[in-house]
Scaffold this active site. Structure first.
Site, PDB file in Angstrom:
ATOM      1  N   GLY A 106      11.570   6.442  -1.751  1.00  0.00           N
ATOM      2  CA  GLY A 106      12.099   7.795  -1.703  1.00  0.00           C
ATOM      3  C   GLY A 106      12.515   8.429  -3.018  1.00  0.00           C
ATOM      4  O   GLY A 106      13.291   9.383  -3.034  1.00  0.00           O
ATOM      5  N   TRP A 110      10.657  10.263  -4.943  1.00  0.00           N
ATOM      6  CA  TRP A 110      10.128  11.642  -4.972  1.00  0.00           C
ATOM      7  C   TRP A 110      11.009  12.535  -4.100  1.00  0.00           C
ATOM      8  O   TRP A 110      11.227  13.704  -4.416  1.00  0.00           O
ATOM      9  CB  TRP A 110       8.675  11.683  -4.472  1.00  0.00           C
ATOM     10  CG  TRP A 110       7.671  11.212  -5.487  1.00  0.00           C
ATOM     11  CD1 TRP A 110       7.890  10.334  -6.504  1.00  0.00           C
ATOM     12  CD2 TRP A 110       6.291  11.607  -5.576  1.00  0.00           C
ATOM     13  NE1 TRP A 110       6.731  10.145  -7.210  1.00  0.00           N
ATOM     14  CE2 TRP A 110       5.739  10.904  -6.668  1.00  0.00           C
ATOM     15  CE3 TRP A 110       5.480  12.453  -4.831  1.00  0.00           C
ATOM     16  CZ2 TRP A 110       4.399  11.053  -7.045  1.00  0.00           C
ATOM     17  CZ3 TRP A 110       4.145  12.592  -5.203  1.00  0.00           C
ATOM     18  CH2 TRP A 110       3.620  11.908  -6.299  1.00  0.00           C
ATOM     19  N   ASP A 162       6.533   8.106   6.385  1.00  0.00           N
ATOM     20  CA  ASP A 162       5.981   6.851   5.868  1.00  0.00           C
ATOM     21  C   ASP A 162       5.809   5.913   7.059  1.00  0.00           C
ATOM     22  O   ASP A 162       6.484   6.073   8.085  1.00  0.00           O
ATOM     23  CB  ASP A 162       6.921   6.211   4.831  1.00  0.00           C
ATOM     24  CG  ASP A 162       6.179   5.250   3.902  1.00  0.00           C
ATOM     25  OD1 ASP A 162       5.955   5.611   2.727  1.00  0.00           O
ATOM     26  OD2 ASP A 162       5.795   4.149   4.357  1.00  0.00           O
ATOM     27  N   ASP A 181       2.627   7.447  10.818  1.00  0.00           N
ATOM     28  CA  ASP A 181       1.406   7.137  10.094  1.00  0.00           C
ATOM     29  C   ASP A 181       0.670   8.452   9.816  1.00  0.00           C
ATOM     30  O   ASP A 181       0.460   9.251  10.735  1.00  0.00           O
ATOM     31  CB  ASP A 181       0.539   6.214  10.974  1.00  0.00           C
ATOM     32  CG  ASP A 181      -0.675   5.668  10.227  1.00  0.00           C
ATOM     33  OD1 ASP A 181      -1.260   6.405   9.405  1.00  0.00           O
ATOM     34  OD2 ASP A 181      -1.021   4.512  10.474  1.00  0.00           O
ATOM     35  N   ASP A 233       1.937  10.515  -2.379  1.00  0.00           N
ATOM     36  CA  ASP A 233       1.881   9.364  -3.291  1.00  0.00           C
ATOM     37  C   ASP A 233       1.419   8.145  -2.496  1.00  0.00           C
ATOM     38  O   ASP A 233       1.656   7.011  -2.883  1.00  0.00           O
ATOM     39  CB  ASP A 233       3.286   9.139  -3.881  1.00  0.00           C
ATOM     40  CG  ASP A 233       3.307   8.169  -5.052  1.00  0.00           C
ATOM     41  OD1 ASP A 233       2.274   8.000  -5.716  1.00  0.00           O
ATOM     42  OD2 ASP A 233       4.379   7.578  -5.308  1.00  0.00           O
ATOM     43  N   LYS A 239      -2.073  11.479  -4.989  1.00  0.00           N
ATOM     44  CA  LYS A 239      -2.515  10.313  -5.762  1.00  0.00           C
ATOM     45  C   LYS A 239      -3.899   9.878  -5.286  1.00  0.00           C
ATOM     46  O   LYS A 239      -4.165   9.827  -4.086  1.00  0.00           O
ATOM     47  CB  LYS A 239      -1.540   9.159  -5.572  1.00  0.00           C
ATOM     48  CG  LYS A 239      -1.986   7.894  -6.254  1.00  0.00           C
ATOM     49  CD  LYS A 239      -0.866   6.979  -6.580  1.00  0.00           C
ATOM     50  CE  LYS A 239      -0.379   6.206  -5.394  1.00  0.00           C
ATOM     51  NZ  LYS A 239       0.810   5.431  -5.755  1.00  0.00           N
TER      52      LYS A 239
HETATM   53  C1  LIG Z   1       3.722   4.139  -3.974  1.00  0.00           C
HETATM   54  S1  LIG Z   1       4.598   4.204  -2.461  1.00  0.00           S
HETATM   55  C2  LIG Z   1       5.409   5.761  -2.542  1.00  0.00           C
HETATM   56  C3  LIG Z   1       6.588   5.796  -3.491  1.00  0.00           C
HETATM   57  C4  LIG Z   1       7.376   7.085  -3.343  1.00  0.00           C
HETATM   58  N1  LIG Z   1       6.626   8.260  -3.822  1.00  0.00           N
HETATM   59  C5  LIG Z   1       8.685   7.048  -4.070  1.00  0.00           C
HETATM   60  O1  LIG Z   1       8.848   7.839  -5.000  1.00  0.00           O
HETATM   61  O2  LIG Z   1       9.568   6.249  -3.726  1.00  0.00           O
HETATM   62  C6  LIG Z   1       3.320   4.478  -1.301  1.00  0.00           C
HETATM   63  C7  LIG Z   1       3.759   4.589   0.151  1.00  0.00           C
HETATM   64  O3  LIG Z   1       2.660   5.035   0.961  1.00  0.00           O
HETATM   65  C8  LIG Z   1       2.907   4.563   2.269  1.00  0.00           C
HETATM   66  N2  LIG Z   1       1.725   4.671   3.113  1.00  0.00           N
HETATM   67  C9  LIG Z   1       0.559   3.992   3.007  1.00  0.00           C
HETATM   68  N3  LIG Z   1      -0.277   4.307   4.013  1.00  0.00           N
HETATM   69  C10 LIG Z   1       0.368   5.235   4.765  1.00  0.00           C
HETATM   70  C11 LIG Z   1       0.023   5.961   5.956  1.00  0.00           C
HETATM   71  N4  LIG Z   1      -1.152   5.771   6.568  1.00  0.00           N
HETATM   72  N5  LIG Z   1       0.918   6.843   6.452  1.00  0.00           N
HETATM   73  C12 LIG Z   1       2.130   7.003   5.845  1.00  0.00           C
HETATM   74  N6  LIG Z   1       2.512   6.351   4.733  1.00  0.00           N
HETATM   75  C13 LIG Z   1       1.647   5.466   4.199  1.00  0.00           C
HETATM   76  C14 LIG Z   1       3.352   3.122   2.023  1.00  0.00           C
HETATM   77  O4  LIG Z   1       4.040   2.609   3.142  1.00  0.00           O
HETATM   78  C15 LIG Z   1       4.228   3.268   0.780  1.00  0.00           C
HETATM   79  O5  LIG Z   1       5.596   3.324   1.111  1.00  0.00           O
END
Ligand SMILES: C[S@@+](CC[C@H](N)C(=O)[O-])C[C@H]1O[C@@H](n2cnc3c(N)ncnc32)[C@H](O)[C@@H]1O
Length: 194
Positions: A50, A52, A67, A87, A109, A149
């Site tokens: 979190g 961002w 998430d 999701d 992200d 991203k």
């Molecule tokens: C790099 S982290 C994000 C970090 C975040 N921007 C922060 O600043 O803390 C990527 C996130 O994408 C989520 N993610 C991956 N696939 C997803 C999906 N299908 N739906 C929702 N979230 C997803 C992962 O669970 C993970 O927490």
């Protein structure tokens, strides 16, 4: 995988009480491209843990995050933040997020769990990117902004090229805090035309 490199940005995030070093990517993007403004309602996909959300909540009117992970209780009490365990592949309509108007900004992200097999990881990442582009017509206001991203690869490049006309400006950017080994970059679309 799953290790944490305790580099400069990791230590800086800890000191400044941000939940992840990723915050400095968004900060750099926002400073350069002016993505966020005070009156905005923002949708952050893949927000966990979190950082961002922490950054964005200070800059805009409201931010909603999803998430696949359990809702992060550390940031649930920020007054202009709503978080959902969802999701991205399942969302179809803004009403599922408790809002009745489209967003001014969409941030993603999201990153899939990586396997280490390049082609699999690229395909999984591109599937997430395609899903976010697919919801833009129903989730993003005309003239809205977008940060996503992307893991670099041939198919990703072709997909982005085919979609760049959706925005008045469409830029590719690799923030300084991106780890040198990472294949990721960000796309910043401003002025959604869809
Ligand atoms: C790099 S982290 C994000 C970090 C975040 N921007 C922060 O600043 O803390 C990527 C996130 O994408 C989520 N993610 C991956 N696939 C997803 C999906 N299908 N739906 C929702 N979230 C997803 C992962 O669970 C993970 O927490």
């Amino acid at each position: 995988m799953g290790f944490k490199v305790k580099d400069h940005y990791f230590k800086k995030a800890k000191k400044e009480q941000f939940l992840a070093r990723s915050v400095y990517k968004l900060e750099e993007i926002d400073k350069k491209f002016k993505v966020l403004k005070k009156s905005d309602i923002v949708f952050d996909l893949g927000y966990y843990p979190g950082s961002w959300i922490q950054y964005t909540a200070e800059k805009v009117k409201k931010v909603i995050g999803i998430d696949i992970k359990e809702v992060n209780k550390k940031i649930i009490n920020i007054s202009n933040v709503d978080l959902f365990k969802k999701d991205a592949f399942d969302i179809e309509d803004i009403s599922e997020l408790g809002v009745d108007q489209k967003f001014d900004v969409i941030l993603s992200d999201m990153a899939p769990d990586t396997t280490g097999i390049k082609s699999v990881d690229q395909d999984r990442s591109l599937a997430l990117v395609e899903k976010v582009f697919k919801i833009l017509p129903t989730f993003l206001n005309k003239d809205g902004n977008f940060v996503i991203k992307v893991f670099d690869g041939n198919d990703a490049q072709i997909f982005l090229k085919n979609n760049k006309k959706l925005f008045k400006s469409f830029n590719y950017f690799r923030p300084k805090s991106t780890r040198s080994v990472s294949k990721e970059f960000f796309v910043i679309g401003k002025g959604y035309q869809g």
